[in-house]
Design a protein around this motif. Structure first.
Motif, short mmCIF file in Angstrom:
data_model
loop_
_atom_site.label_atom_id
_atom_site.label_comp_id
_atom_site.label_asym_id
_atom_site.label_seq_id
_atom_site.Cartn_x
_atom_site.Cartn_y
_atom_site.Cartn_z
N GLY A 133 0.83 -1.20 0.00
CA GLY A 133 0.00 0.00 0.00
C GLY A 133 0.86 1.25 0.00
O GLY A 133 1.84 1.32 0.75
N ILE A 134 0.51 2.22 -0.85
CA ILE A 134 1.34 3.42 -0.96
C ILE A 134 0.73 4.62 -0.22
O ILE A 134 1.44 5.57 0.10
N ASP A 135 -0.57 4.59 0.04
CA ASP A 135 -1.19 5.65 0.83
C ASP A 135 -2.62 5.24 1.18
O ASP A 135 -3.14 4.26 0.67
N ASN A 136 -3.22 6.02 2.08
CA ASN A 136 -4.61 5.77 2.47
C ASN A 136 -5.18 7.09 2.99
O ASN A 136 -4.87 7.50 4.12
N ILE A 170 -2.93 2.29 16.67
CA ILE A 170 -3.05 1.32 15.56
C ILE A 170 -3.05 2.03 14.21
O ILE A 170 -2.32 1.63 13.29
N ILE A 171 -3.87 3.07 14.08
CA ILE A 171 -3.91 3.80 12.82
C ILE A 171 -2.57 4.51 12.59
O ILE A 171 -2.09 4.59 11.44
N GLY A 172 -1.96 5.00 13.66
CA GLY A 172 -0.66 5.66 13.53
C GLY A 172 0.42 4.74 13.01
O GLY A 172 1.26 5.14 12.20
N ILE A 173 0.42 3.49 13.47
CA ILE A 173 1.41 2.51 12.99
C ILE A 173 1.20 2.24 11.50
O ILE A 173 2.15 2.26 10.70
N SER A 174 -0.05 1.97 11.12
CA SER A 174 -0.36 1.74 9.71
C SER A 174 -0.01 2.96 8.87
O SER A 174 0.58 2.85 7.79
N PHE A 175 -0.36 4.14 9.38
CA PHE A 175 -0.07 5.40 8.70
C PHE A 175 1.43 5.52 8.42
O PHE A 175 1.85 5.86 7.30
N THR A 176 2.25 5.23 9.41
CA THR A 176 3.71 5.34 9.26
C THR A 176 4.24 4.35 8.24
O THR A 176 5.14 4.66 7.45
N LEU A 177 3.66 3.14 8.23
CA LEU A 177 4.15 2.09 7.34
C LEU A 177 3.84 2.34 5.86
O LEU A 177 4.33 1.60 5.00
N TYR A 178 3.03 3.34 5.57
CA TYR A 178 2.84 3.72 4.16
C TYR A 178 4.06 4.46 3.63
O TYR A 178 4.27 4.52 2.42
N PHE A 179 4.82 5.10 4.52
CA PHE A 179 6.00 5.87 4.14
C PHE A 179 5.67 6.82 2.99
O PHE A 179 6.40 6.92 2.00
N SER A 180 4.55 7.51 3.15
CA SER A 180 4.07 8.44 2.12
C SER A 180 4.41 9.87 2.51
O SER A 180 4.01 10.36 3.57
N ARG A 181 5.18 10.53 1.66
CA ARG A 181 5.55 11.93 1.93
C ARG A 181 4.31 12.81 1.98
O ARG A 181 4.21 13.71 2.82
N MET A 182 3.37 12.55 1.10
CA MET A 182 2.14 13.34 1.08
C MET A 182 1.37 13.20 2.38
O MET A 182 0.85 14.17 2.92
N LEU A 366 -6.60 23.59 2.89
CA LEU A 366 -5.14 23.63 3.05
C LEU A 366 -4.50 22.37 2.48
O LEU A 366 -3.44 22.43 1.84
N PHE A 367 -5.15 21.24 2.69
CA PHE A 367 -4.63 19.98 2.14
C PHE A 367 -4.64 20.03 0.61
O PHE A 367 -3.68 19.60 -0.03
#
Length: 402
Positions: A133-136, A170-182, A366-367
């Motif tokens: 997965g590249i982002d979510n 839990i969401i923070g761990i998954s979020f980090t594992l995407y390694f998405s700059r955006m 802003l996003f």
């Protein structure tokens, strides 16, 4: 909930468009009215579509390419309308937050377990992890709500603090594992906006100053450290962070077709540069663009798919994309729309709920201002924040009536 699951699980444009189109008749009953703000934003987006349609008449293009662009530019309108109508029927913003978090939590657990079960301990690096997965975008929004809830009770939707904390982890761990700059930049922008410090007041300026210093120090480190593209672990991700500014703003003077690494390091800037070159051939196109169906000539066959492509319909830079397709007048309309969303945070409010709703709208604005630089903004193929925006516009209207 079903819509959020489908929008997140299926990131293709076609699926999103069909979901938006089919959903509208079910949420808008006879005599159902839009708020003044929702009408204004919808008409603003429609005006961009009309410019692209009219301009395409005077430029040669394949019918299929014209139709695709028409649908791409129409999708944000449908998303906004569906979000408005659906949330109007629910009429409970806390329920919306809770649904976003619970669905995101499910995807976060699935994503983390998928990585765990496919992880090869002898070959652990960012690229192999990102194959899962590249982002979510849903996890990004849910995490912003959860982080904001620790400062602002408006975002607290669960009775038990431990569940909120656990969901954040839990969401923070998954979020980090995407390694998405955006996603990393996006979470900062959304949290700043949701917590009311994204506007340039004295307090907001102090936060932005600290953020600017942190970013500056981070890039001082990156440019002084010996970071290589193909190194294992976090090195490849840090390399992508290092080249991010040049990737967006500095096109390569020459493209070595046999050196894909050099090509991708400047790809976003190269795309935009080629689009500007195409416009320069006929300066009149700057006013109204080249119209729907127009393609950008890359000047070589790029390995963007198995067969390779020389002429592409989309580029990552949303500002240049709008300029190329619909011209400078439409680009100004687009900039005004994004500015209008962000400036909601400056509007006066007589209730705390109204101010928080304004901050939600400002956060999305802003996003979009940021994502328009790297992922086409509101015209991104799998973007669905316009769906959220429509819902928040309804609640903004409700607060205005209270």
């Amino acid at each position: 909930m079903v819509y959020l699951i489908l929008l997140t699980a299926f990131t293709s444009f076609e699926v999103h468009f069909v979901l938006f189109l089919l959903g509208i008749p079910f949420v808008f009953v006879p005599k159902s009215r839009l708020s003044k703000t929702a009408i204004q934003l919808s008409l603003t987006l429609v005006s961009i579509v009309l410019i692209g349609l009219v301009t395409s008449i005077f430029n040669q293009a394949d019918f299929y390419d014209r139709l695709k662009d028409l649908l791409y530019f129409s999708k944000p309108i449908l998303g906004l309308l569906l979000g408005y109508g659906l949330v109007k029927r629910i009429n409970n913003i806390q329920f919306i937050f809770r649904t976003i978090i619970l669905v995101a939590l499910g995807f976060a657990i699935y994503h983390s377990l998928k990585i765990l079960f496919h992880l090869n301990l002898s070959d652990v690096n960012v690229e192999t992890i990102r194959k899962n997965g590249i982002d979510n975008l849903l996890e990004l929004f849910a995490l912003a709500i959860l982080i904001s809830s620790f400062k602002n009770s408006f975002f607290k939707v669960f009775k038990h603090e431990y569940f909120t904390f656990l969901a954040t982890i839990i969401i923070g761990i998954s979020f980090t594992l995407y390694f998405s700059r955006m996603m990393f930049v996006g979470i900062i922008l959304l949290v700043l906006a949701f917590t009311g410090v994204a506007k340039l007041t004295k307090k907001g300026f102090s936060y932005f100053s600290v953020l600017l210093v942190a970013i500056t120090l981070f890039y001082v480190y990156l440019f002084n450290a010996e970071i290589r593209r193909d190194e294992p672990g976090l090195q490849s991700f840090l390399y992508k962070m290092k080249i991010a500014p040049s990737e967006i703003f500095v096109p390569a003077e020459e493209i070595n077709e046999k050196n894909h690494a050099e090509l991708w390091d400047h790809w976003r800037a190269y795309e935009a540069h080629r689009a500007i070159d195409e416009l320069n051939r006929k300066p009149l196109n700057y006013f109204f663009g080249k119209g729907f169906g127009s393609l950008i000539d890359l000047d070589f066959i790029a390995p963007v798919n198995e067969k390779g492509m020389r002429y592409i319909p989309h580029i990552h830079n949303g500002y240049i994309y709008v300029l190329y397709k619909t011209g400078i007048f439409a680009l100004l309309i687009y900039l005004i729309l994004l500015s209008f969303l962000y400036l909601q945070s400056y509007n006066k409010s007589d209730t705390l709920l109204k101010k928080n709703t304004q901050n939600l709208v400002a956060g999305i604005g802003l996003f979009f201002i940021f994502s328009s630089l790297i992922t086409t903004g509101i015209y991104n193929e799998h973007e669905f924040y316009m769906f959220f925006l429509g819902g928040f516009l309804f609640h903004l209207q409700q607060k205005e009536k209270d």
